[in-house]
Design an enzyme around this catalytic site. Sequence first.
Site, short mmCIF file in Angstrom:
data_model
loop_
_atom_site.label_atom_id
_atom_site.label_comp_id
_atom_site.label_asym_id
_atom_site.label_seq_id
_atom_site.Cartn_x
_atom_site.Cartn_y
_atom_site.Cartn_z
N ASN A 589 88.21 49.19 36.38
CA ASN A 589 89.36 50.05 36.62
C ASN A 589 90.38 50.22 35.51
O ASN A 589 91.13 51.18 35.52
CB ASN A 589 90.12 49.54 37.85
CG ASN A 589 89.26 49.53 39.08
OD1 ASN A 589 88.71 50.55 39.47
ND2 ASN A 589 89.11 48.36 39.69
N TYR A 590 90.47 49.27 34.60
CA TYR A 590 91.61 49.29 33.69
C TYR A 590 91.33 49.51 32.21
O TYR A 590 92.13 50.07 31.51
CB TYR A 590 92.41 47.99 33.85
CG TYR A 590 93.20 47.95 35.11
CD1 TYR A 590 94.34 48.73 35.25
CD2 TYR A 590 92.82 47.15 36.17
CE1 TYR A 590 95.08 48.71 36.42
CE2 TYR A 590 93.55 47.11 37.34
CZ TYR A 590 94.69 47.90 37.46
OH TYR A 590 95.40 47.88 38.61
N MET A 591 90.20 48.99 31.74
CA MET A 591 89.97 49.08 30.31
C MET A 591 89.23 50.37 29.97
O MET A 591 88.16 50.62 30.54
CB MET A 591 89.16 47.87 29.83
CG MET A 591 89.83 46.55 30.23
SD MET A 591 89.01 45.06 29.65
CE MET A 591 87.32 45.37 29.93
#
Length: 772
Positions: A589-591
């Site tokens: 989800n974030y990187m």
Amino acid sequence: MMRSGPRARLEALRKVWRGGREEDGCKEDGCKEDGCKEDGCKEDAGEKTTGKKAASKAKKEEIPIREWWNEPPLKNGQKWRSLRHNGVYFAEEWKPHGEPIIYDGEEIVLPPLAEQYATQFAQVKDNENYGANPVFRRNFFKDWRKQCLVPAKLGRIKDIKKIDWSRLIAWSEAEKERKKSRSKEEKDAEKAKKAAIKEKYGHVWIDGFREELGNFTIEPPGLFRGRGEHPKRGSLKPITWPEDITLNISRDAPVPPCPLEGHKWGAIVHNDSAMWIANWREKLCGQHKYVWASAGASISQRGDMAKFDKARELQYYIDKLRGDYMRKLKSKDATSRQLGLASWIVDVLALRVGMEKNAEEEAETYGTCSLLVEHVELLEGPKLKLEFLGKDSMPYTNTVDVPEEVAAAMGKCLKGKAATDSIFDSISPTTLNSYFKEFMPGLSAKVFRTYNASVTLERELAKSEGLNLSIEEARVFYTNANREVAILCNHMRTVNEESFSAQVDRMQERLKAARKALKERKNKTKDARATLKEAKAEGKPKALEKAKKALERAKALETKQVGRVKKIEADMELKTSTKEIALGTSKINYMDPRITYAWCKKVGMPVEKVFNPALIKKFPWADVAGEDWKFICPREVSGIKIKRVVKKKKSTAKKKSTAKKKSTAKKKSTAKKKATATKKKKSTATKKKSTKKKVTGKRKRGSATAKKAADGDDEDDFVASGDDDDAFTRRKDGDFVASDDDDDLPLRSPVKRSRRSRAVVNYAVDDNDDDE
DNA sequence: TACTCAGACTCAGAAACCTTATA
DNA sequence: ATATAAGGTTTCTGAGTCTGAGT
């Protein structure tokens, strides 16, 4: 409007991407000719018969990638052009096993639904997060009795403590065993059945492309497993019927037949601004549930890429924003100061924004704007210590060095407030996000998490510059960088200490054995060398040749063993360093995946070493990133169009009036919050005292203890007082000895970590910037 | 206009399940 | 070759965020 330029191009592209694979599905799905025509299926059908089929069959597993990023964009707000699917799947009905519960010595065979819930309860009976938890037990028994027992004239079952579940447990265990010892044929048959269901219900046709669904089975009835101290944990989740479900399809798509006989769909809509395929309202908590396309579907990928592009765009606004919020920290105006401090927390500590929650309905967890005074502590240094339960009731504990301005602002926000008061009583997630939007369109608190996670990954990976890593080393290097991000975002997992240490012990033994084997290998190489030397001295060509070969082999085996030892060492290092850290969430989800693709290309490691097949499917668009691709990059390289920064237009007067209103509103809620008792562990006696004193009036976010007093949660077990309703009275047999204590503990023990990343921030104060 | 709330979508860890490594 | 454990992946569904419509 039949064939516009971009449309024709799109169709041409589709023919290439599809490789003719999909009209099979099209026929199977019994699609309407019309619908297909619009999607360009018909033309493909003709083309398909030309032997392409064989080729595509041979490469059946090779799913062509839909390069949606090269397609013309959709209309504003439009999510699809056509949408067709087969509805949703309902799991098979519960087949009663007929094993009884034993109530007070009496064997009672339950009616099917009661049995289904009871069996589920029996299976988690001793799990301390579920069946062994007093709230879970209470909610379960209350609902189960009211909904299943009383209607079946089993109201005499009044005391959960008198129920012997052993026959249900035995059945469950036997069932598990039976499943384990199935023959290969049985397993294959089940697999095939599952595959057939997935084939029919697990796919959706979006714009003529066949995509996988993420979930397509309607959640079966079960026990609600809310996380942390959720007030409803253990309650029964009722059955969802087709009548509860709304399907979303194209206007021209056939309405999928309802799979349950005698039932019909609740509604059919044609909403092309929504991504969902089906939706229903879950009856217990009232939340909406959806059926979506899988993460790998292009419709999902599109949103993903937009998210990362937005986060990447933040780099051009962040300096100005940081300068502004650092200045705001020093403001005399409370609202301004709180905006500054909250922004600092969101940016530097990567906390979530912290929406208001309803303590009656949800577990009490916190984020930036909802932090309470008792969650923070200012220490010498200056340092800031934070300790609270975040999303999913995961403990957040962190002590960080903070700039003097931050400490001073925090000091002011804490001053004169009680432990259970809100720190940020003059602002809300809405005001904070509006503040962010003054700097960048579409900027909200969550973007900072994506931004800082990606920046952290890129920064950590950049440290490999000039290291010349082997593939195995690169994998470890990447995992360590990933770990930094996971720590920043507080992604945690629970560890079973017992099995963990057993695993580490076994690993240690393996390492020992591998090292011993290496020593032996080394000796053998040494021997081989000696033999070669002898052979040389003796001058026998045949023996010499043989000795040479033997040495080579010995060397090769030694190298192999060195690799083995290294791998175990690396695995061990990773195992302990990522013990309580969940790496997956940040990867998913974030990187920004382009950072990973770029770095993998740079160090020559296949991306498959760090991305599993699901991630590869999810991020095909990231493969366009070359080895020099940068998340943080010079303006001219980025290709991102910089929009002009929105000047703050609000007049001071206007702002102040807003702040005032907000502040009054907050004060009210603060008053409510005063009902809160401290969540920290205290002796039961103290706790009970404080509870009595503090419980007043209504509250949104009440304390666990206060709530418990109201709900009577401190009982271990419950006795129904009548046959007809949920009137429960406190058990009188003295069996529930002060068990409220364990209910007050967090489900997961707080984790102390030696170090935690935080975003590296430059507070470049732009002097040209105006401020109040 | 300000505020509330529903709806929609992203993010989350646990548990189930499947695959690979090791003894 | 086989059993078992470890590790990795997928499934499941709960828990957040945020927008925009309604009042």
